[in-house]
Design an enzyme around this catalytic site. Structure first.
Site, PDB file in Angstrom:
ATOM      1  N   GLU A  45       0.863  -1.102  -0.140  1.00 32.94           N
ATOM      2  CA  GLU A  45      -0.073  -0.043  -0.147  1.00 32.94           C
ATOM      3  C   GLU A  45       0.788   1.409  -0.094  1.00 32.94           C
ATOM      4  OE1 GLU A  45      -3.559   2.347   2.555  1.00 32.94           O
ATOM      5  OE2 GLU A  45      -2.475   0.653   3.468  1.00 32.94           O
ATOM      6  N   ASP A  99      -0.209  -4.794   3.556  1.00 35.63           N
ATOM      7  CA  ASP A  99      -1.012  -3.691   3.902  1.00 35.63           C
ATOM      8  C   ASP A  99      -0.371  -3.514   5.327  1.00 35.63           C
ATOM      9  OD1 ASP A  99      -2.441  -1.452   4.965  1.00 35.63           O
ATOM     10  OD2 ASP A  99      -4.201  -2.072   4.027  1.00 35.63           O
ATOM     11  N   ILE A 127      -0.766  -1.182   7.766  1.00 35.03           N
ATOM     12  CA  ILE A 127      -1.715  -0.636   8.733  1.00 35.03           C
ATOM     13  C   ILE A 127      -3.346  -0.720   8.078  1.00 35.03           C
ATOM     14  CG2 ILE A 127      -2.571   0.613  10.655  1.00 35.03           C
ATOM     15  CD1 ILE A 127       0.387   1.695  10.867  1.00 35.03           C
TER      16      ILE A 127
END
Length: 284
Positions: free
Chosen positions: A80, A96, A98
């Protein structure tokens, strides 16, 4: 014994789980430090390279990417926060660091590190770790899904619900005001038909909650591959039905992701069709 570059789903699952847990511990440590310094919630968030949230995101993703580069040279990475490496092996990791950033900011214990891995474009394994609860969800294709918590492992299984009216449904909302308006209209049509709605704030954990039978279904528009890659295989291996836009999607086309217990899958899809929510959100 399998070599270090095995593409066996069980071996990939072990890597997903170990890295998600280690990265989650890094996230928790950095969050505690930011909270002590009083710099956790600046006026703007994720707005620059020196934003505290961006610092934690990027540090976590960098840690995962470096670990994968050492353990799995030649594998691809899609992250991300910008990690992007073309795969030379047919294996790609979808990360990802977070998922649930707003919850992370506010101290709501619903955020997670999510790591999925695909072989030849098909999801093979994944893990989602919540640093706040210590829960590690993981799955490998054909091997089922488990939840590890407090030193114990539990098999995950989607609920056996068959009634739409009794179904607890999770959803999420976009950061775009125009898209949120469309999602709100869908919600007013969905809510009267189901038991209730839950908005957790993390797509990865919503999918894991479907896997665990904590909710009966989940739907959301505009999610990215890193939001759903790991959660999708975990929910699938727990017996749920899952539909997502694919690992090559961007998330910016507003397409729909859906997961549901098998007994209500058809009912949920019919409801979403009837209220016009199966199509992608329209651009403002």
């Amino acid at each position: 014994m399998m070599g270090p570059m095995s593409s066996d789903p069980a071996a990939l699952r072990e890597i997903c789980g170990a890295l998600a847990r280690q990265a989650g511990e890094l996230v928790a440590t950095q969050r505690a430090q930011l909270a002590t310094e009083g710099s956790l919630r600046p006026a703007e968030t994720k707005s620059s390279e020196v934003d505290p949230v961006t610092v934690v995101d990027t540090a976590c993703e960098r840690f995962i990417a470096e670990q994968l580069a050492n353990r799995r040279p030649g594998d691809g990475i899609l992250g991300e926060e910008g990690s992007s490496t073309e795969s030379e092996t047919g294996v790609e990791w979808i990360v990802d660091p977070i998922d649930g950033t707003v919850n992370f900011l506010y101290g709501i214990p619903v955020y997670a590190v999510s790591i999925g891995v695909a072989v030849g474009g098909e999801l093979a394994a994944g893990a989602v770790f919540n640093p706040e609860t210590g829960e590690l969800f993981s799955a490998a294709a054909g091997r089922g899904a488990t939840l590890q918590r407090d030193g114990e492992a539990f098999a995950l299984r989607a609920s056996d619900e068959t009634s739409l009216a009794r179904s607890l449904v999770a959803t999420g909302f976009s950061y775009s005001a125009a898209w949120r308006e469309q999602q709100a209209r869908f919600l007013t049509s969905v809510l009267p038909k189901v038991r209730d709605i839950r908005r957790g704030g993390s797509a990865a954990l919503d999918l894991c909650n479907v896997a665990a039978g904590r909710v009966d279904a989940y739907y959301e528009h505009g999610t990215h591959p890193w939001d759903y890659a790991a959660g999708a295989i975990i929910a699938t291996e727990a017996g749920a039905r899952v539909s997502h836009p694919g690992l090559g999607a961007t998330g910016y086309d507003g397409a729909l992701t859906v997961a549901a217990a098998p007994g209500v899958w058809g009912h949920v899809r019919e409801l979403l069709d009837n209220v016009g929510a199966s199509a992608p959100l329209t651009s403002p």
